[in-house]
Design an enzyme around this catalytic site. Structure first.
Site, mmCIF file in Angstrom:
data_model
loop_
_atom_site.group_PDB
_atom_site.id
_atom_site.type_symbol
_atom_site.label_atom_id
_atom_site.label_comp_id
_atom_site.label_asym_id
_atom_site.label_seq_id
_atom_site.Cartn_x
_atom_site.Cartn_y
_atom_site.Cartn_z
ATOM 1 N N ARG A 139 18.381 44.765 -52.679
ATOM 2 C CA ARG A 139 17.700 46.081 -52.736
ATOM 3 C C ARG A 139 17.302 46.461 -54.156
ATOM 4 O O ARG A 139 16.308 47.122 -54.382
ATOM 5 C CB ARG A 139 18.635 47.192 -52.214
ATOM 6 C CG ARG A 139 18.955 47.151 -50.760
ATOM 7 C CD ARG A 139 19.853 48.331 -50.387
ATOM 8 N NE ARG A 139 21.220 48.203 -50.935
ATOM 9 C CZ ARG A 139 22.212 47.550 -50.332
ATOM 10 N NH1 ARG A 139 21.993 46.971 -49.170
ATOM 11 N NH2 ARG A 139 23.416 47.462 -50.864
ATOM 12 N N SER A 140 18.124 46.053 -55.123
ATOM 13 C CA SER A 140 17.893 46.490 -56.507
ATOM 14 C C SER A 140 17.188 45.450 -57.364
ATOM 15 O O SER A 140 16.946 45.701 -58.556
ATOM 16 C CB SER A 140 19.225 46.807 -57.189
ATOM 17 O OG SER A 140 19.965 47.684 -56.421
ATOM 18 N N CYS B 123 41.965 52.976 -59.598
ATOM 19 C CA CYS B 123 41.792 53.973 -60.657
ATOM 20 C C CYS B 123 43.014 54.879 -60.837
ATOM 21 O O CYS B 123 43.478 55.095 -61.956
ATOM 22 C CB CYS B 123 40.539 54.807 -60.390
ATOM 23 S SG CYS B 123 40.356 55.282 -58.662
ATOM 24 N N SER C 266 33.406 60.532 -57.539
ATOM 25 C CA SER C 266 32.766 59.312 -58.059
ATOM 26 C C SER C 266 33.594 58.064 -57.751
ATOM 27 O O SER C 266 33.072 56.954 -57.803
ATOM 28 C CB SER C 266 32.515 59.420 -59.564
ATOM 29 O OG SER C 266 33.722 59.718 -60.235
ATOM 30 N N LYS D 247 48.188 52.032 -52.237
ATOM 31 C CA LYS D 247 47.828 51.282 -53.452
ATOM 32 C C LYS D 247 48.697 51.742 -54.620
ATOM 33 O O LYS D 247 49.133 50.937 -55.451
ATOM 34 C CB LYS D 247 46.357 51.506 -53.803
ATOM 35 C CG LYS D 247 45.379 50.753 -52.904
ATOM 36 C CD LYS D 247 43.950 51.169 -53.273
ATOM 37 C CE LYS D 247 42.939 50.604 -52.300
ATOM 38 N NZ LYS D 247 41.595 51.167 -52.523
ATOM 39 N N HIS E 141 40.007 61.760 -62.680
ATOM 40 C CA HIS E 141 41.112 61.987 -61.743
ATOM 41 C C HIS E 141 42.243 62.703 -62.486
ATOM 42 O O HIS E 141 42.552 62.373 -63.645
ATOM 43 C CB HIS E 141 41.694 60.666 -61.238
ATOM 44 C CG HIS E 141 40.823 59.918 -60.276
ATOM 45 N ND1 HIS E 141 39.649 60.418 -59.754
ATOM 46 C CD2 HIS E 141 40.994 58.689 -59.722
ATOM 47 C CE1 HIS E 141 39.127 59.520 -58.920
ATOM 48 N NE2 HIS E 141 39.921 58.466 -58.898
HETATM 49 P P1 A2P Z 1 22.761 48.034 -54.848
HETATM 50 O O1 A2P Z 1 22.528 49.160 -55.804
HETATM 51 O O2 A2P Z 1 21.670 47.005 -54.907
HETATM 52 O O3 A2P Z 1 23.081 48.490 -53.464
HETATM 53 P P2 A2P Z 1 28.642 52.117 -55.866
HETATM 54 O O4 A2P Z 1 30.098 51.746 -55.951
HETATM 55 O O5 A2P Z 1 28.218 53.132 -56.876
HETATM 56 O O6 A2P Z 1 28.252 52.474 -54.472
HETATM 57 O O7 A2P Z 1 27.833 50.769 -56.225
HETATM 58 C C1 A2P Z 1 27.994 49.589 -55.511
HETATM 59 C C2 A2P Z 1 27.334 48.445 -56.273
HETATM 60 O O8 A2P Z 1 27.578 47.259 -55.535
HETATM 61 C C3 A2P Z 1 25.842 48.576 -56.400
HETATM 62 O O9 A2P Z 1 25.424 47.979 -57.615
HETATM 63 C C4 A2P Z 1 25.351 47.762 -55.212
HETATM 64 O O10 A2P Z 1 24.054 47.235 -55.384
HETATM 65 C C5 A2P Z 1 26.339 46.631 -55.238
HETATM 66 N N1 A2P Z 1 26.432 45.985 -53.926
HETATM 67 C C6 A2P Z 1 26.806 46.541 -52.760
HETATM 68 N N2 A2P Z 1 26.776 45.618 -51.768
HETATM 69 C C7 A2P Z 1 26.386 44.447 -52.326
HETATM 70 C C8 A2P Z 1 26.171 43.132 -51.840
HETATM 71 N N3 A2P Z 1 26.363 42.808 -50.560
HETATM 72 N N4 A2P Z 1 25.775 42.185 -52.730
HETATM 73 C C9 A2P Z 1 25.579 42.486 -54.021
HETATM 74 N N5 A2P Z 1 25.768 43.716 -54.549
HETATM 75 C C10 A2P Z 1 26.165 44.683 -53.712
#
Ligand code: A2P
Length: 342
Positions: A43-44, A132, A161, A218, A247
């Site tokens: 997605r990114s 955390c 967060s 945890k 926190h």
């Molecule tokens: P993306 O931004 O492309 O979804 P947060 O903890 O703030 O929700 O961020 C989660 C991070 O983990 C983001 O960078 C997200 O990317 C990444 N991420 C989540 N699922 C996957 C995946 N299946 N493969 C790679 N990166 C992932």
């Protein structure tokens, strides 16, 4: 790890709340990064992140993205870690994983550098970054172990967060909307939405057993492992509060012998990573807004239990995304490249 002038560092989850701070912390700490690989989901791919005055393009995670990587910082959730950590390790990277995937694996060190930096050096490819709320508790408790840690009763006040960037955005929306309705964000359960704004929610993560949540357990499991005190008693309650970052923890520590607040204050004043802020006459104590953006663990409200001279109460605060995640992970990376500091 072989000494180099500069290391190839990957950040998996680089677009997330913690991942962004990992990139910022590498820059702020002047970590010897030769090349930075910013990885996330497809997605990114193609988005850009600022690093040292330039832009780094985010790539979709793939096996090839780990080729030549020395250190990989992971913060993309446990299932992503389970999928990608073995592949990154096979490519020769040391993975510092912020998820819960490997924390209780007996072959994986669980490291808070102020407490057990040496353990990081015994890794077999993966090092786990603790939860955390556990990290800040460990930074404050470890220096006090000389009094014999017996029983820790803890209630947390955890920022949203900790649930990721989506939760930060959701709380902001709820506050701006102001109608008291929850955002469609699974703050407590996939099918149940509870408003975060103007609320206090006695659930962090899912319920696991005997009425305790995973976040609470945890604190129990990870504290024993990090301190190497299998007999330590921890009574936890984990609570989500409408705070964005930082926190706080209200903690009562029972020691094996009588201990005064003065003794605790004196030891914590010279403890690594701890800042004592404790002057009731000037209303001086830590709180999340003052800890935001810092790497330290702040301790205040240090006082004797009214009924038990073995017990001291205190209030412990840290930035959950920094000391509680990104900064702790970068500190572990610093131990790897400079083992003499362990
Ligand atoms: P993306 O931004 O492309 O979804 P947060 O903890 O703030 O929700 O961020 C989660 C991070 O983990 C983001 O960078 C997200 O990317 C990444 N991420 C989540 N699922 C996957 C995946 N299946 N493969 C790679 N990166 C992932």
């Amino acid at each position: 790890m072989k000494h180099k002038d500069a290391y190839t560092v990957a950040v998996l989850g680089a677009t997330g709340a913690v991942g962004r701070r990992m990139v910022e912390t590498l820059e702020r700490r002047n970590f010897p990064v030769g090349e930075l690989r910013a990885l996330a989901s497809p997605r990114s791919a193609g988005t850009r992140l600022a690093f040292r005055g330039a832009e780094v393009e985010v790539q979709a995670v793939s096996e090839a993205a780990f080729a030549g990587v020395d250190i990989a910082l992971f913060s993309a959730g446990a299932s992503t870690s389970l999928e990608w950590a073995p592949r990154a390790v096979r490519q020769g990277a040391v993975v510092i994983d912020n998820s819960s995937a490997y924390r209780m694996d007996p072959d994986v060190p669980l490291v808070v550098p102020e407490v057990n930096a040496q353990a990081a050096l015994g890794h077999s490819g993966v090092i786990a970054n603790p939860n955390c709320s556990t990290i800040q508790l460990m930074v404050a408790l470890h220096p006090l172990r000389r009094f014999g840690l017996e029983h820790v009763s803890i209630s947390t006040y955890q920022a949203v967060s900790g649930m990721g960037q989506t939760a930060v955005d959701a709380l902001r929306q709820e506050i701006e909307r102001g109608d008291g309705e929850p955002t469609v964000f699974p703050v407590v359960h996939q099918d149940r939405h509870v408003p975060m704004a103007w609320n206090v929610i006695p659930q962090c993560d899912v319920f696991v057993d005997a009425g305790y949540t995973k976040e609470e357990m945890k604190l129990v499991w990870e504290s024993k492992k990090i301190l190497d005190l299998p007999g330590l008693k921890v009574s936890p309650t984990a609570v989500r509060v409408p705070v964005l970052y930082g926190h706080a923890e209200s903690v009562a520590v029972r020691f094996q012998r009588p201990v005064t607040p003065g003794q605790v204050r004196e030891i914590l004043q010279s403890a690594p990573g701890v800042v004592v802020m404790d002057d009731p006459s000037r209303a001086q104590y830590p709180y999340p807004r003052m800890a935001e953006g810092t790497g330290e663990t702040f301790v205040g409200r240090i006082r004797q239990d009214l009924w038990d001279d073995h017990t001291v109460l205190m209030f412990i605060v840290a930035d959950n995304l920094l000391k509680g995640a990104a900064y702790n992970a970068v500190q572990i990376a610093e131990v790897l490249v400079n083992p003499a500091q362990a």
